[in-house]
Scaffold this active site. Structure first.
Site, PDB file in Angstrom:
ATOM      1  N   SER A 620       0.831  -1.192   0.000  1.00  0.00           N
ATOM      2  CA  SER A 620       0.000   0.000   0.000  1.00  0.00           C
ATOM      3  C   SER A 620       0.873   1.253   0.000  1.00  0.00           C
ATOM      4  O   SER A 620       1.646   1.455  -0.936  1.00  0.00           O
ATOM      5  CB  SER A 620      -0.955  -0.050   1.192  1.00  0.00           C
ATOM      6  OG  SER A 620      -2.014   0.841   1.015  1.00  0.00           O
ATOM      7  N   ASP A 705     -10.234  -3.217  -4.986  1.00  0.00           N
ATOM      8  CA  ASP A 705      -9.570  -2.403  -3.970  1.00  0.00           C
ATOM      9  C   ASP A 705     -10.118  -0.972  -3.983  1.00  0.00           C
ATOM     10  O   ASP A 705     -10.014  -0.283  -4.994  1.00  0.00           O
ATOM     11  CB  ASP A 705      -8.067  -2.384  -4.252  1.00  0.00           C
ATOM     12  CG  ASP A 705      -7.251  -1.780  -3.115  1.00  0.00           C
ATOM     13  OD1 ASP A 705      -7.830  -1.072  -2.273  1.00  0.00           O
ATOM     14  OD2 ASP A 705      -6.032  -2.021  -3.083  1.00  0.00           O
ATOM     15  N   HIS A 740      -8.344  -4.618  -1.070  1.00  0.00           N
ATOM     16  CA  HIS A 740      -7.038  -4.150  -0.618  1.00  0.00           C
ATOM     17  C   HIS A 740      -6.293  -5.190   0.204  1.00  0.00           C
ATOM     18  O   HIS A 740      -5.061  -5.250   0.176  1.00  0.00           O
ATOM     19  CB  HIS A 740      -7.228  -2.881   0.211  1.00  0.00           C
ATOM     20  CG  HIS A 740      -5.978  -2.122   0.487  1.00  0.00           C
ATOM     21  ND1 HIS A 740      -5.273  -1.468  -0.496  1.00  0.00           N
ATOM     22  CD2 HIS A 740      -5.284  -1.907   1.634  1.00  0.00           C
ATOM     23  CE1 HIS A 740      -4.217  -0.884   0.025  1.00  0.00           C
ATOM     24  NE2 HIS A 740      -4.199  -1.133   1.318  1.00  0.00           N
TER      25      HIS A 740
END
Length: 773
Positions: A620, A705, A740
């Site tokens: 991320s 995501d 995610h």
């Protein structure tokens, strides 16, 4: 309380304060079948590209080159401040997730990854079996006593998901004690399975429950369910005894959910850019359309958050940006009175609030008191505050936990966590500055401790402790006597012995002289510390998130193969106090990257590894870190894994229609101003890919995501394929039915670890010549 961010995803997903929130996103259609003929043979020859990837002989059946997918180029011109950027892969962004060309390209990338990794499939399967073999599959969590019941989660052998269970306390009139044990065996009260996620998940490729809230009298349960990974939740209420559904579900909501009495719920919804913006009061048995909106946050820099006080008497609604937080409260006994202002909106001031007796307790951070101070004020005279814990330059107040007679302070000093218990004056007596707290001692030099659910009216603090070599252990701590009793140690099968491993803290020197802490673990009877060992360096460094040195069972598979594992606690995180964060954000963001490089250089200089043995990993915002350092120092690393990486920073932060953009201008900067535009352009990974050699790279994404659009890593890979000048591996793996945090099942997540480890071993030429069946 939590903050919206591009989540850490470190290791297991690391649940840190401020990491896991609810977003909304346009629903995508069911994934269609494979939309193109897979014609690439195992060792297909190609003359189309001089930089086609070769399957390494160590892991494949041959070393013939295989042509990777080549994304088509469609020029997209972007101009600002007289600066022109050409994005040839802008077309890969499809918010509907239905464009046939986009889906076809993603599937070709997945097929190519499968093809290149085919020769290591046996190793991957062995790794998965090894990792899974360390897990006690039939197990329960440490039961927590709430009123007349023990509540806990049960895992069943072979099942991906948990059961939510409870059992009656034999004599609920007896006060809780650290020596309490839930009875088992034929004399124990029967177990009641409130909800079995395995049954709920049967018809869904992805399943996640993010909130499981029991009503005050233990009769009902409200839970928030996500079946796509897009973090759009549906809330159901069921009877805890029968499992029967009560009323109609609440649709398109976040997982922020709390009871306001036994027949009302408070929840939060999002706007069109997925920003939590409205808080609602729902009465059971009524239509969602009749719910009362308690507050609407119209400033798109702010998002809403919700939590209940430990006393269960108040709900707190926070409206927060990255730099400012103000609080409303709702008296649970009088929900009709609506929200009341507790702390005002003051730019640059952050407050967190709890309650005990006739006082609110306020943790307040300002530019002057940057590591926070702790205040108390009467319920009926909020401005009349008393300082209980003053601000200290070297100690950061991370969190507080209140009890009827005690206050627990969670702090950080010199990069390490501290837990201190204070006894409070009797209810009704004046509150003065706290003195003489009792600190809890921990054994390992680097460790992680997290608060767990505790009972407000008891004298028992429950916490979870682990280190990089110590499995998670749940403790009950008697705050009056200082006695702690272990209630649960995570079982690690397969002959694991923590005494075989060493954990330590080292410090690297950044270019500006700042000392950067690192947490290190390795197996002492395997690692030689003579620069010949493989090493995996992990980093994050954003949102003031603290990546504490905790345990991960799957990591043993690397440690037992001679890997050294290191966490670089770089600036942009919060490990060393608030200034650590301030000096790694906005126009100081590059400190995050140079800190990480300094850690890598230190590890090489001190003989932990060489460039040829150094691998790196981040997810991320940590994936942004990966992209930036790969562009800056590609010569320094052998292999990199960038999970759901936030790599198209400039384009994303220029687009206020993308989730998180407006709320994160205080984190990254607003590139609609010239200074920030050029600064962000100077490090944005997609904008800085150039013709040079790169190490072996694995990039992952999730189609659904809502935090980092799948198109960002897709564009990064496409541009790397076009420009890089080496023949090293570049693989892209996009989960077509997840978000995610990747797949939802506990074994499915282990499969991802096994795949990643197989990639690293392949990149390091550590695939055994003979892999046993």
């Amino acid at each position: 309380m939590a903050r919206n961010l591009r989540g850490t995803g470190a290791s297991a997903i690391v649940y840190v304060p401020g990491a896991f929130f609810c977003l909304n996103r346009t629903r995508s259609p069911p994934t269609p079948p494979l939309a193109f003929p897979l014609t690439l043979p195992r060792c297909a020859r190609t003359a189309s590209s001089s930089r086609s990837t070769a399957i390494m002989s160590a892991g494949g059946n041959c070393s013939e080159p295989v042509a990777p997918p080549a994304a088509k180029k469609v020029e997209h011109r972007m101009e600002m401040f007289g600066d022109v950027r050409i994005d040839n892969y802008y077309w890969l962004r499809d918010d509907s997730r239905s464009d046939p060309d986009v889906l076809s390209h993603l599937r070709q990338e997945n097929a190519y990854t499968d093809l290149v990794m085919a020769g290591t499939k046996q190793l991957e399967d062995d790794l998965f079996a090894e990792i899974r073999g360390r897990i006690k599959e039939d197990d329960i969590s440490a039961p927590i006593r709430r009123g007349p019941y023990y509540y806990y989660k049960r895992n069943l052998e072979g099942k991906e998901y948990v059961q939510h269970c409870r059992q009656l306390v034999l004599d609920s009139k007896v006060p809780p004690s650290v020596y309490d044990k839930m009875p088992t065996g034929p004399e124990a009260p029967p177990e009641q399975v409130i909800l079995d996620e395995n049954i709920k998940a049967q018809n869904h490729p992805f399943y996640h429950i993010a909130a499981f809230q029991v009503s005050p009298i233990n009769k009902l349960v409200a839970y928030a369910e996500d079946t796509k990974g897009d973090e759009i939740y549906t809330v159901y209420v069921i009877d805890a005894e029968t499992g029967a559904t009560v009323g109609k579900p609440l649709a398109n909501v976040t997982s922020y959910l709390e009871w306001a009495g036994d027949d009302k719920l408070v929840y939060i919804t999002m706007d069109e850019i997925l920003r939590p913006d409205k808080v609602w009061l729902h009465r059971l048995g009524t239509e969602q359309s009749d719910d009362i909106c308690l507050y609407h946050e119209k400033d798109d820099m702010f998002s809403l958050d919700l939590e209940v006080s430990e006393s269960k008497k108040f709900l707190f609604v926070a409206s927060e940006s990255k730099n400012t937080t103000f609080i409303f409260y709702l008296d649970v006994s009088k929900p009709g009175d609506g929200l009341q202002v507790l702390t005002p909106r003051t730019y640059g001031e952050e407050t967190r609030v709890s309650h005990r007796g006739n006082h609110f307790f306020i943790r307040r951070r300002t530019d002057l008191f940057y590591n926070s101070e702790l205040l108390a004020c009467p319920l009926d005279d909020v401005p009349n505050t008393t300082v209980l814990i003053p601000h200290r330059e070297s100690v950061k107040i991370m969190d507080i936990q209140l009890f009827a007679d005690h206050l627990v302070l969670f702090e950080r000093e010199n990069g390490s966590q501290k837990v201190t218990v204070y006894r409070l004056s009797a209810l009704g007596e004046p509150l003065t500055q706290l003195q003489g707290g009792r600190s809890i001692d921990f054994v390992d030099p680097v460790f992680s401790v997290d608060r767990s659910e505790s009972q407000f009216l008891s004298n028992i603090l429950r916490f979870t402790y682990s280190s990089m070599r110590t499995p998670p252990s749940v403790y009950d701590y008697d705050m009056d006597t200082g006695i702690s009793v272990v209630k649960k140690i995570e079982t690690v099968l397969g002959g694991f012995d923590e005494s075989n491993y060493v954990s330590e803290r080292k410090w690297a020197t950044a270019p500006d002289g700042t000392q950067i802490p690192m947490s290190i673990v390795y197996r002492k009877n395997i690692v030689k510390l003579d620069a010949s060992d493989p090493l995996l360096l992990y980093g994050y460094g954003s949102y003031e998130a603290c990546i504490d040195p905790s345990f991960k069972g799957s990591r043993i598979s690397l440690l037992d193969r001679g890997f050294i594992y290191v966490i670089a606690h770089i600036r942009g995180g919060g490990e060393m106090g608030r200034p650590w964060y301030e000096n790694g954000k906005l126009l100081k963001k590059k400190n995050t990257f140079t800190d990480f490089i300094a850690c890598a250089e230190y590890l090489i200089e001190k003989g932990y590894c060489t460039k040829e043995k150094l691998c790196i990993n981040g997810r991320s915002a940590g994936g942004l870190l990966m992209g930036a350092v790969l562009n800056m120092r590609p010569d320094l690393f052998r292999a990199a894994v960038a999970g759901v990486p936030f790599v198209d920073v400039l384009t994303t932060m220029l687009d206020p229609t993308i989730p998180l953009t407006t709320s994160e201008w205080e984190e990254w900067g607003d590139p609609r101003t010239e200074e920030y535009y050029y600064y962000m352009k100077s490090y944005s990974p997609v904008d800085n890919v150039r013709a040079q050699n790169y190490p072996h790279i694995l990039v992952t994404a999730g189609l659904n995501d809502p935090r980092v659009l799948y198109s960002e890593p897709a564009k990064f890979v496409a541009k790397l394929r076009d420009l890089k000048t080496d023949n090293n591996l570049l693989l892209f793996k996009c989960e077509m039915g997840a978000g995610h945090f990747s797949k939802s099942g506990r074994f499915e997540k282990l499969q991802e670890d096994a795949f990643t480890y197989a990639f690293l071993l392949k990149a390091l030429n550590m695939i055994p010549t003979h892999v046993p069946a």
